[in-house]
Write an enzyme that holds these catalytic residues in place. Sequence first.
Site, PDB file in Angstrom:
ATOM      1  N   ASP A  38     -42.599  32.450 -41.110  1.00 15.19           N
ATOM      2  CA  ASP A  38     -42.584  31.813 -39.797  1.00 15.19           C
ATOM      3  C   ASP A  38     -41.406  32.388 -39.003  1.00 15.19           C
ATOM      4  O   ASP A  38     -40.800  33.380 -39.408  1.00 15.19           O
ATOM      5  CB  ASP A  38     -42.459  30.295 -39.949  1.00 15.19           C
ATOM      6  CG  ASP A  38     -41.070  29.905 -40.418  1.00 15.19           C
ATOM      7  OD1 ASP A  38     -40.433  30.725 -41.110  1.00 15.19           O
ATOM      8  OD2 ASP A  38     -40.610  28.807 -40.086  1.00 15.19           O
ATOM      9  N   TYR A  84     -49.761  32.067 -41.179  1.00 10.43           N
ATOM     10  CA  TYR A  84     -48.627  31.279 -41.652  1.00 10.43           C
ATOM     11  C   TYR A  84     -49.083  30.034 -42.407  1.00 10.43           C
ATOM     12  O   TYR A  84     -48.658  29.781 -43.537  1.00 10.43           O
ATOM     13  CB  TYR A  84     -47.694  30.867 -40.498  1.00 10.43           C
ATOM     14  CG  TYR A  84     -46.810  29.749 -40.956  1.00 10.43           C
ATOM     15  CD1 TYR A  84     -45.746  30.008 -41.818  1.00 10.43           C
ATOM     16  CD2 TYR A  84     -47.100  28.421 -40.656  1.00 10.43           C
ATOM     17  CE1 TYR A  84     -44.971  28.986 -42.332  1.00 10.43           C
ATOM     18  CE2 TYR A  84     -46.336  27.392 -41.172  1.00 10.43           C
ATOM     19  CZ  TYR A  84     -45.272  27.680 -41.995  1.00 10.43           C
ATOM     20  OH  TYR A  84     -44.540  26.667 -42.517  1.00 10.43           O
ATOM     21  N   CYS A 128     -26.513  41.052 -47.174  1.00 12.93           N
ATOM     22  CA  CYS A 128     -27.135  41.029 -45.850  1.00 12.93           C
ATOM     23  C   CYS A 128     -26.575  42.167 -45.001  1.00 12.93           C
ATOM     24  O   CYS A 128     -25.379  42.217 -44.716  1.00 12.93           O
ATOM     25  CB  CYS A 128     -26.864  39.684 -45.173  1.00 12.93           C
ATOM     26  SG  CYS A 128     -27.506  39.586 -43.484  1.00 12.93           S
ATOM     27  N   CYS A 136     -28.917  30.419 -41.228  1.00 15.61           N
ATOM     28  CA  CYS A 136     -29.218  31.667 -40.516  1.00 15.61           C
ATOM     29  C   CYS A 136     -29.829  31.327 -39.156  1.00 15.61           C
ATOM     30  O   CYS A 136     -30.957  31.689 -38.850  1.00 15.61           O
ATOM     31  CB  CYS A 136     -30.166  32.531 -41.342  1.00 15.61           C
ATOM     32  SG  CYS A 136     -30.253  34.260 -40.821  1.00 15.61           S
ATOM     33  N   GLU A 149     -47.814  20.919 -41.646  1.00  7.65           N
ATOM     34  CA  GLU A 149     -47.710  22.314 -41.235  1.00  7.65           C
ATOM     35  C   GLU A 149     -48.356  22.560 -39.878  1.00  7.65           C
ATOM     36  O   GLU A 149     -47.846  23.326 -39.066  1.00  7.65           O
ATOM     37  CB  GLU A 149     -48.329  23.245 -42.292  1.00  7.65           C
ATOM     38  CG  GLU A 149     -47.543  23.326 -43.592  1.00  7.65           C
ATOM     39  CD  GLU A 149     -46.129  23.863 -43.402  1.00  7.65           C
ATOM     40  OE1 GLU A 149     -45.836  24.447 -42.345  1.00  7.65           O
ATOM     41  OE2 GLU A 149     -45.318  23.685 -44.320  1.00  7.65           O
ATOM     42  N   CYS A 181     -23.891  31.308 -46.504  1.00  6.59           N
ATOM     43  CA  CYS A 181     -25.207  31.842 -46.854  1.00  6.59           C
ATOM     44  C   CYS A 181     -25.220  32.434 -48.262  1.00  6.59           C
ATOM     45  O   CYS A 181     -24.357  33.245 -48.597  1.00  6.59           O
ATOM     46  CB  CYS A 181     -25.630  32.900 -45.837  1.00  6.59           C
ATOM     47  SG  CYS A 181     -27.264  33.587 -46.182  1.00  6.59           S
ATOM     48  N   CYS A 194     -22.724  32.348 -41.653  1.00  7.30           N
ATOM     49  CA  CYS A 194     -22.869  33.360 -42.701  1.00  7.30           C
ATOM     50  C   CYS A 194     -21.968  33.082 -43.908  1.00  7.30           C
ATOM     51  O   CYS A 194     -22.303  33.453 -45.036  1.00  7.30           O
ATOM     52  CB  CYS A 194     -22.561  34.742 -42.136  1.00  7.30           C
ATOM     53  SG  CYS A 194     -23.693  35.237 -40.814  1.00  7.30           S
TER      54      CYS A 194
END
Length: 359
Positions: A151, A133, A219, A203, A50, A213, A210
Amino acid sequence: MHSGVKIPNTYGAELLTWYDRHHRELPWRVSPSAAKAGKFANPYHIWLSEVMLQQTTVQAVKPYFAKFLALWPRVEDLAAAPADDVMAAWAGLGYYARARNLKKCAEAVARDHGGIFPDTEAGLKALPGIGDYTAAAVAAIAFNRQAAVMDGNVERVISRLFAIDGPLPGSKPLMKQKVAELTPADRPGDFAQAMMDLGATICTPKRPACALCPFNSRCLAFANDEPERFPVKAPKKAKPVRVGAAFVAVTPDGEILLRRRIETGLLGGMTEVPTTAWTARFDGGTTPEHAPFPGNWEACGQIVHVFTHFELRLSVYRLQHEKIETEGGGWWEPVTNLEAQALPTVMKKAIVQAIPLAF
DNA sequence: AAGCCGGGGAA
DNA sequence: TTCCCAGGCTT
């Protein structure tokens, strides 16, 4: 409406279904099938990945992650490592304050926590180099905490899902609240990784897929056919140009003069060849008269390197010279040993400009 | 709230 | 070229 009945949150379950089918294999990740078989994520691995992934792509991180684990298999090993070795291993990855804080964090975990990472968001955030984060990500992924992980990827997904018009970074608290509402109690770590995978693969900033998705039916940005309008961001400033000179002194034995930069600020604690100050305007400071010692310095051309907030143009000079003691400190290093030095990319560029076969 | 802090890959 | 990436720290 307004009955006080909480609307069931089905986002989490839907996304986890998608994740179980589409998740990416990554060196620090435990696959859903392995997790089902009882395998747990290693907090040291999750934390290390991370920190490396802060503002850095997965592809860039992979070889560094492998190198660090090979050199320092446990957090205690990293805590005991010489700081110079850590900086040299991090060289090329950028944002070198991360490496300095990585070492401090490992030392704190080894010294104050018996080598065991804190398992709460607050406990993690108290450590060096761990912010909002990373604390949430490690808490969720390594310790199964229901933390809201946000994030840049998640910001993009959330801003599109709810068509959030307020520009970043001001709209961040609202978006964080949305993430918290969507994060399920079951498998919060996988949910977080799924949201980030969704942002990285579906995305995307440009031309999002899309049609693929799992959230496309709910959305708002997709419904209005304007996914690329989000997230709205404040305009960014132009990058100024700075200029300077870099000096590569070479002995007949093939050693070059290196120095250590001060611990703070740009490229803090990293190794460099002697350079002039980097000034906003050309003021004559790029000539050989500013070299670390006098001599017939030979012009080798110019290199350009783009930093986060300015562009640097360095005139590079080379000089064959006997090994001498220099006033500003520094040391002579064999060109054959440059790979082991903590040289940031801009310095490698300068050395290659003077000695094309240096690396 | 705004500035500082690397490097590289994708479009 | 431009964008932005599994951001954090300092002022």
